[in-house]
Design an enzyme around this catalytic site. Structure first.
Site, PDB file in Angstrom:
ATOM      1  N   ASP A  15      -4.065   7.142  -2.471  1.00  0.00           N
ATOM      2  CA  ASP A  15      -4.290   6.698  -3.712  1.00  0.00           C
ATOM      3  C   ASP A  15      -3.542   7.098  -5.145  1.00  0.00           C
ATOM      4  O   ASP A  15      -4.081   7.355  -6.100  1.00  0.00           O
ATOM      5  CB  ASP A  15      -5.841   6.749  -4.170  1.00  0.00           C
ATOM      6  CG  ASP A  15      -6.879   6.531  -3.004  1.00  0.00           C
ATOM      7  OD1 ASP A  15      -6.466   5.435  -2.180  1.00  0.00           O
ATOM      8  OD2 ASP A  15      -7.643   7.255  -2.379  1.00  0.00           O
ATOM      9  N   GLY A  51      -5.564   0.535   0.827  1.00  0.00           N
ATOM     10  CA  GLY A  51      -5.873  -0.537  -0.326  1.00  0.00           C
ATOM     11  C   GLY A  51      -4.880  -0.437  -1.386  1.00  0.00           C
ATOM     12  O   GLY A  51      -5.106   0.387  -2.125  1.00  0.00           O
ATOM     13  N   HIS A  52      -4.133  -1.515  -1.707  1.00  0.00           N
ATOM     14  CA  HIS A  52      -3.517  -1.475  -2.846  1.00  0.00           C
ATOM     15  C   HIS A  52      -3.798  -2.572  -3.914  1.00  0.00           C
ATOM     16  O   HIS A  52      -4.169  -3.554  -3.538  1.00  0.00           O
ATOM     17  CB  HIS A  52      -1.883  -1.852  -2.218  1.00  0.00           C
ATOM     18  CG  HIS A  52      -1.293  -0.861  -1.523  1.00  0.00           C
ATOM     19  ND1 HIS A  52      -0.113  -1.159  -0.929  1.00  0.00           N
ATOM     20  CD2 HIS A  52      -1.538   0.403  -1.429  1.00  0.00           C
ATOM     21  CE1 HIS A  52       0.443  -0.039  -0.297  1.00  0.00           C
ATOM     22  NE2 HIS A  52      -0.575   0.966  -0.492  1.00  0.00           N
ATOM     23  N   GLN A  67      -1.633   5.510   2.626  1.00  0.00           N
ATOM     24  CA  GLN A  67      -2.067   6.905   2.575  1.00  0.00           C
ATOM     25  C   GLN A  67      -1.063   7.964   1.866  1.00  0.00           C
ATOM     26  O   GLN A  67      -0.552   7.580   1.233  1.00  0.00           O
ATOM     27  CB  GLN A  67      -2.662   7.368   3.851  1.00  0.00           C
ATOM     28  CG  GLN A  67      -3.932   6.800   4.340  1.00  0.00           C
ATOM     29  CD  GLN A  67      -3.535   5.426   5.193  1.00  0.00           C
ATOM     30  OE1 GLN A  67      -2.591   5.383   5.918  1.00  0.00           O
ATOM     31  NE2 GLN A  67      -4.457   4.376   5.061  1.00  0.00           N
TER      32      GLN A  67
HETATM   33  P1  IMP Z   1      -9.316   6.578   8.319  1.00  0.00           P
HETATM   34  O1  IMP Z   1      -7.979   6.571   8.099  1.00  0.00           O
HETATM   35  O2  IMP Z   1     -10.149   5.545   7.880  1.00  0.00           O
HETATM   36  O3  IMP Z   1      -9.638   7.070   9.805  1.00  0.00           O
HETATM   37  O4  IMP Z   1      -9.992   7.732   7.319  1.00  0.00           O
HETATM   38  C1  IMP Z   1      -9.541   9.097   7.457  1.00  0.00           C
HETATM   39  C2  IMP Z   1      -9.376   9.930   6.063  1.00  0.00           C
HETATM   40  O5  IMP Z   1      -8.449   9.125   5.527  1.00  0.00           O
HETATM   41  C3  IMP Z   1     -10.822   9.654   5.229  1.00  0.00           C
HETATM   42  O6  IMP Z   1     -10.636  10.964   4.423  1.00  0.00           O
HETATM   43  C4  IMP Z   1     -10.184   8.731   4.402  1.00  0.00           C
HETATM   44  O7  IMP Z   1     -10.973   8.710   3.335  1.00  0.00           O
HETATM   45  C5  IMP Z   1      -8.802   8.704   4.126  1.00  0.00           C
HETATM   46  N1  IMP Z   1      -8.055   7.705   4.139  1.00  0.00           N
HETATM   47  C6  IMP Z   1      -7.752   6.625   4.751  1.00  0.00           C
HETATM   48  N2  IMP Z   1      -7.019   5.729   4.105  1.00  0.00           N
HETATM   49  C7  IMP Z   1      -7.031   6.198   2.968  1.00  0.00           C
HETATM   50  C8  IMP Z   1      -6.244   5.543   1.546  1.00  0.00           C
HETATM   51  O8  IMP Z   1      -5.488   4.405   1.613  1.00  0.00           O
HETATM   52  N3  IMP Z   1      -6.394   6.338   0.690  1.00  0.00           N
HETATM   53  C9  IMP Z   1      -7.276   7.500   0.355  1.00  0.00           C
HETATM   54  N4  IMP Z   1      -7.670   7.995   1.677  1.00  0.00           N
HETATM   55  C10 IMP Z   1      -7.570   7.235   2.621  1.00  0.00           C
END
Ligand code: IMP
Length: 428
Positions: free
Chosen positions: A13, A40-41, A221
């Site tokens: 983010d 998410g962008h 991420q």
């Molecule tokens: P997952 O990727 O859905 O398995 O989530 C694992 C961790 O990564 C969690 O803490 C999510 O909130 C975080 N996370 C996954 N995708 C994003 C992103 O695009 N931005 C920020 N945090 C993310």
């Protein structure tokens, strides 16, 4: 050769979507290399706002090639919806290419993700099936796009795997089973819709690099969510770090010119896990409100805090950053004082390197330097030299503390609100 890897330097983010969109204008190819619809962008073009989860941000430029690499967790439901949405808004998606080696997110991955989250192993995931998908990939029980397209083999393999997954769903989680025939019909439909876009994207991207095209590798991420280098187990299940671009796109490390780390002028995190500079007071609330810090994918409020330079130095090392792109500097416009964490205090000791133990990190107290805020609206400023002195001092301090110079500086969400201080696609 003109290749740039763009990574998140914090917990995701950081505003990578905006920076990718900005750099995409100069690139010929934009390649996603890991993660899936958990990302998410948000990209703002004129008065229009686009929220992209799987399609690379380059899609908003009609003449660019957008690539979903082999390292991506491809959810056909989300991807096709995104493609349909873009098409209905007049965006041409004919230049979207999908790797035949990317793994497919199945409905049982999403269900298992949710069931695990509801149980004792709470990570705070996005429930998009990411962990279960990569687990299947590594344990060699996943489906790649090429497998999905195989009309003879897919039904047979799906039957065996659905039986196994149903057993886990029913017996371990007491949940409902999937009906094989329904899944087969659904995924046959996806196969035919995806088929025209599928190719060997490693070959495509390497040929583009060899032909002198400008290639941007877009990470999702952030560094601290990396499965190896992040705050395990509160991480995602892929490699958002720059090394992930090589594996997830099928290019060698010798083909990478520059690595840009996107750094937000403060720190945020979603989901669980320790976060030393987190603010639980009105300053944190103000950052959240001014920065509109709510998740694009889940809508969750993000945890907010001051900038952490221990993290920046770590990100610079793990990714081999050549540049940083600073985002959301304008969010700090109203603050009388701004702080940067330069080290941690742990049980009376000073720690300068990011610790590998979460238990240590949990107890780390930030050691801050305090600087004067600039207390001026900077959203309309287009040149670094025109920023107020205090804002430049803040940026210079960021650079000094992480040892990496900036190439871009963003002071608002619009395309025009980005200052260029170095052209990363320029020949070295
Ligand atoms: P997952 O990727 O859905 O398995 O989530 C694992 C961790 O990564 C969690 O803490 C999510 O909130 C975080 N996370 C996954 N995708 C994003 C992103 O695009 N931005 C920020 N945090 C993310």
């Amino acid at each position: 050769m003109s290749t740039v890897v763009l990574v998140g330097a914090q917990w995701g983010d950081e505003g990578k979507g905006k920076i990718t969109d900005f750099l995409a204008e100069k690139a010929d190819y934009i390649v996603r290399y890991q993660g899936g619809s958990n990302a998410g962008h948000t990209v703002v073009v004129g008065n229009e706002k686009f929220q992209l989860h799987l399609v690379p941000s380059g899609i908003l430029y009609p003449d660019k090639v957008s690539v979903i690499g082999n390292g991506v967790a491809l959810d056909p439901v989300i991807l096709l919806k995104e493609i349909d949405d873009l098409s209905s808004r007049g965006i041409d998606v004919k230049n979207l290419k999908i790797s035949s080696r990317a793994h497919i997110v199945m409905p049982y991955h999403k269900k298992l993700d949710s069931l695990q989250e509801n149980g004792g192993r709470r990570i705070g995931t996005t429930r998009r099936g990411i962990g279960p998908l990569y687990a299947d990939k590594i344990s060699r029980t996943g489906f790649r796009v090429i497998d999905l397209l195989d009309k003879d083999l897919f039904p047979e393999r799906l039957k065996a795997i659905v039986e196994e997954k149903n057993c886990i769903l029913e017996k371990i989680y007491g949940s409902t089973a999937f009906v094989y025939e329904e899944l087969l019909d659904e995924f046959r439909y996806y196969a035919e819709r995806l088929r025209p876009m599928v190719t060997d994207t490693s070959l495509l991207v390497n040929q583009a690099i060899d032909a002198g095209k400008k290639v941007l590798f877009e990470g999702a991420q952030g560094t601290l969510l990396d499965i190896d280098h992040g705050t395990y187990p509160y991480v995602t299940s892929s490699h958002p770090v720059s090394g992930g671009a090589c594996v997830g796109a099928g290019v060698g490390p010798t083909k990478i010119n520059r690595v840009v780390g996107v750094v937000k002028a403060y720190t945020t995190r979603v989901g669980e896990g320790p976060f030393p500079t987190e603010l639980f007071n009105e300053t944190g609330d103000l950052i959240r409100q001014r920065g509109d810090e709510y998740g694009t994918t889940t809508g969750r409020p993000r945890r907010c805090g001051w900038l952490d330079a221990v993290i920046l130095r770590y990100a610079a090392r793990i990714n081999g950053l050549t540049d940083i792109a600073i985002t959301k500097l304008d969010v700090l416009d109203t603050f009388e004082k701004v702080k940067i964490c330069t080290a941690y205090r742990y049980r009376g000791q000073i720690i300068r390197e990011f610790p590998e133990s979460l238990e240590v990190l949990r107890e780390c107290e930030p050691i801050y330097i305090e600087m004067d805020g600039w207390q001026q609206d900077i959203a309309g400023i287009t040149r670094f030299e025109d920023l107020p002195l205090k804002a430049r001092e803040y940026v210079n301090k960021m650079v000094e503390l992480c040892g990496v110079n900036h190439c871009l500086l963003a002071v608002g969400p619009g395309r025009s609100q980005t200052m260029v201080t170095r052209d990363v696609f320029a020949p070295a």
